[in-house]
Design an enzyme around this catalytic site. Structure first.
Site, mmCIF file in Angstrom:
data_model
loop_
_atom_site.group_PDB
_atom_site.id
_atom_site.type_symbol
_atom_site.label_atom_id
_atom_site.label_comp_id
_atom_site.label_asym_id
_atom_site.label_seq_id
_atom_site.Cartn_x
_atom_site.Cartn_y
_atom_site.Cartn_z
ATOM 1 N N ASN A 8 0.837 -1.203 0.000
ATOM 2 C CA ASN A 8 0.000 0.000 0.000
ATOM 3 C C ASN A 8 0.869 1.250 0.000
ATOM 4 O O ASN A 8 0.372 2.359 0.107
ATOM 5 C CB ASN A 8 -0.909 0.017 1.243
ATOM 6 C CG ASN A 8 -2.028 -0.992 1.092
ATOM 7 O OD1 ASN A 8 -2.691 -1.032 0.069
ATOM 8 N ND2 ASN A 8 -2.210 -1.828 2.111
ATOM 9 N N ASN A 9 2.180 1.038 -0.095
ATOM 10 C CA ASN A 9 3.121 2.144 -0.033
ATOM 11 C C ASN A 9 3.402 2.664 -1.449
ATOM 12 O O ASN A 9 4.127 2.044 -2.221
ATOM 13 C CB ASN A 9 4.402 1.627 0.653
ATOM 14 C CG ASN A 9 5.450 2.695 0.810
ATOM 15 O OD1 ASN A 9 5.524 3.633 0.028
ATOM 16 N ND2 ASN A 9 6.278 2.541 1.826
ATOM 17 N N ALA A 10 2.801 3.811 -1.768
ATOM 18 C CA ALA A 10 2.901 4.372 -3.129
ATOM 19 C C ALA A 10 4.352 4.712 -3.471
ATOM 20 O O ALA A 10 4.786 4.571 -4.615
ATOM 21 C CB ALA A 10 2.038 5.610 -3.242
ATOM 22 N N HIS A 11 5.099 5.141 -2.464
ATOM 23 C CA HIS A 11 6.514 5.492 -2.631
ATOM 24 C C HIS A 11 7.304 4.283 -3.145
ATOM 25 O O HIS A 11 8.071 4.365 -4.100
ATOM 26 C CB HIS A 11 7.028 5.937 -1.261
ATOM 27 C CG HIS A 11 8.417 6.471 -1.263
ATOM 28 N ND1 HIS A 11 8.689 7.801 -1.123
ATOM 29 C CD2 HIS A 11 9.611 5.860 -1.389
ATOM 30 C CE1 HIS A 11 9.994 7.997 -1.162
ATOM 31 N NE2 HIS A 11 10.578 6.818 -1.315
ATOM 32 N N LYS A 12 7.056 3.131 -2.502
ATOM 33 C CA LYS A 12 7.759 1.902 -2.903
ATOM 34 C C LYS A 12 7.314 1.434 -4.275
ATOM 35 O O LYS A 12 8.130 1.007 -5.096
ATOM 36 C CB LYS A 12 7.444 0.777 -1.906
ATOM 37 C CG LYS A 12 8.393 0.732 -0.779
ATOM 38 C CD LYS A 12 8.385 -0.622 -0.151
ATOM 39 C CE LYS A 12 7.421 -0.714 0.977
ATOM 40 N NZ LYS A 12 7.356 -2.010 1.603
ATOM 41 N N ASP A 68 9.470 -7.382 2.033
ATOM 42 C CA ASP A 68 9.581 -6.992 3.426
ATOM 43 C C ASP A 68 11.021 -6.551 3.644
ATOM 44 O O ASP A 68 11.949 -7.132 3.078
ATOM 45 C CB ASP A 68 9.213 -8.148 4.355
ATOM 46 C CG ASP A 68 8.806 -7.632 5.727
ATOM 47 O OD1 ASP A 68 7.910 -6.773 5.809
ATOM 48 O OD2 ASP A 68 9.406 -8.065 6.732
ATOM 49 N N GLY A 149 11.848 6.512 6.457
ATOM 50 C CA GLY A 149 12.321 5.534 7.442
ATOM 51 C C GLY A 149 13.627 5.955 8.095
ATOM 52 O O GLY A 149 13.780 7.088 8.545
ATOM 53 N N ASP A 151 16.499 6.362 6.725
ATOM 54 C CA ASP A 151 17.459 6.935 5.769
ATOM 55 C C ASP A 151 18.391 8.005 6.360
ATOM 56 O O ASP A 151 19.586 8.003 6.049
ATOM 57 C CB ASP A 151 16.726 7.525 4.551
ATOM 58 C CG ASP A 151 16.312 6.449 3.554
ATOM 59 O OD1 ASP A 151 16.792 5.307 3.682
ATOM 60 O OD2 ASP A 151 15.511 6.752 2.652
HETATM 61 P P1 IMP Z 1 8.785 -2.409 4.756
HETATM 62 O O1 IMP Z 1 8.796 -3.868 5.030
HETATM 63 O O2 IMP Z 1 9.371 -2.088 3.412
HETATM 64 O O3 IMP Z 1 7.461 -1.752 4.991
HETATM 65 O O4 IMP Z 1 9.796 -1.724 5.737
HETATM 66 C C1 IMP Z 1 9.651 -1.787 7.127
HETATM 67 C C2 IMP Z 1 10.291 -0.569 7.736
HETATM 68 O O5 IMP Z 1 11.696 -0.566 7.442
HETATM 69 C C3 IMP Z 1 9.768 0.763 7.214
HETATM 70 O O6 IMP Z 1 8.666 1.203 7.949
HETATM 71 C C4 IMP Z 1 10.963 1.678 7.444
HETATM 72 O O7 IMP Z 1 11.015 2.120 8.771
HETATM 73 C C5 IMP Z 1 12.137 0.758 7.211
HETATM 74 N N1 IMP Z 1 12.611 0.866 5.812
HETATM 75 C C6 IMP Z 1 12.267 0.078 4.764
HETATM 76 N N2 IMP Z 1 12.890 0.471 3.653
HETATM 77 C C7 IMP Z 1 13.644 1.542 4.010
HETATM 78 C C8 IMP Z 1 14.516 2.401 3.282
HETATM 79 O O8 IMP Z 1 14.739 2.283 2.065
HETATM 80 N N3 IMP Z 1 15.105 3.365 3.993
HETATM 81 C C9 IMP Z 1 14.902 3.550 5.318
HETATM 82 N N4 IMP Z 1 14.093 2.798 6.031
HETATM 83 C C10 IMP Z 1 13.467 1.797 5.385
#
Ligand code: IMP
Length: 191
Positions: A8-12, A68, A149, A151
């Site tokens: 659901n993350n539009a950025h990703k 993930d 996140g 970064d």
């Molecule tokens: P997700 O599984 O991609 O949703 O990532 C879980 C969590 O890891 C996110 O809520 C961020 O806090 C952190 N995260 C994931 N990808 C990144 C990134 O590229 N940079 C910084 N933090 C990230």
């Protein structure tokens, strides 16, 4: 080829679509009328990725991939890891999570860490996983405004900019998700 990206993350979704290119039609969860919260209750990054892709495949019969990601800090025994999104609690934001990491890392000399992304791809009920890792160090304070996140506190090895000081093109080239996405794309293009 049509594939659902279970996020659901539009950025990703944008980041991944840019890397995959136009030979793939990436459908969102909205496109398939999946409006529910997909469970992520496993204890590993690999397990959560698979749980999400199989959820969509089993429920919607669509070929699908899910990712993930976690930040694994050596001195914290791999924390926040699978709990990266909610490290500082259920209702926390990125800032709270960074504050918790900085507090736990106060005075600790070993600042080694890595981001790990795992993609789980399910095609016709068969699963394959693709991993991307980027190693780096945790800074003592934030640098940069870009990205999301953790970064601002992650300095990738061999670079003098944090992920938050890079633009998205610079970050995509070397990031955990970039590496895993390229592996996924190479596999998909070989089909
Ligand atoms: P997700 O599984 O991609 O949703 O990532 C879980 C969590 O890891 C996110 O809520 C961020 O806090 C952190 N995260 C994931 N990808 C990144 C990134 O590229 N940079 C910084 N933090 C990230």
């Amino acid at each position: 080829m049509k594939l659902v990206f279970a996020t659901n993350n539009a950025h990703k979704a944008k980041e991944v679509s840019e890397i995959l290119g136009s030979s793939f039609e990436i459908l969102s969860l909205k496109d398939i009328n999946c409006n529910e919260d997909i469970p992520e209750t496993q204890e590993t990054i690999e397990g959560n990725a698979a749980q999400k892709s199989f959820y969509v495949y089993d429920k919607f019969g669509a070929n699908c991939f899910a990712d993930d990601t976690g930040l694994e800090i050596e001195a914290l025994n791999g924390e926040p890891g699978v709990y990266s999104a909610r490290y500082a609690g259920k209702a926390c934001n990125f800032d709270d999570n960074i504050n918790k990491v900085l507090l736990k890392m106060k005075g600790i000399k070993n600042r080694k860490a890595q981001f790990k992304t795992v993609f789980s791809l399910v095609i016709d009920g068969k699963e394959l996983q693709f991993e991307g890792i980027v190693k780096g160090t945790i800074l003592e304070s934030r640098r940069g405004e870009n990205g999301f996140g953790y970064d601002p506190i992650f300095l990738p090895d061999g670079f003098d900019k944090t992920f938050a000081e890079m633009n998205s093109e610079e970050k995509n080239k070397i990031s955990h998700r970039g590496i895993a996405t390229i592996k996924l794309a190479e596999y998909l293009k070989s089909l």
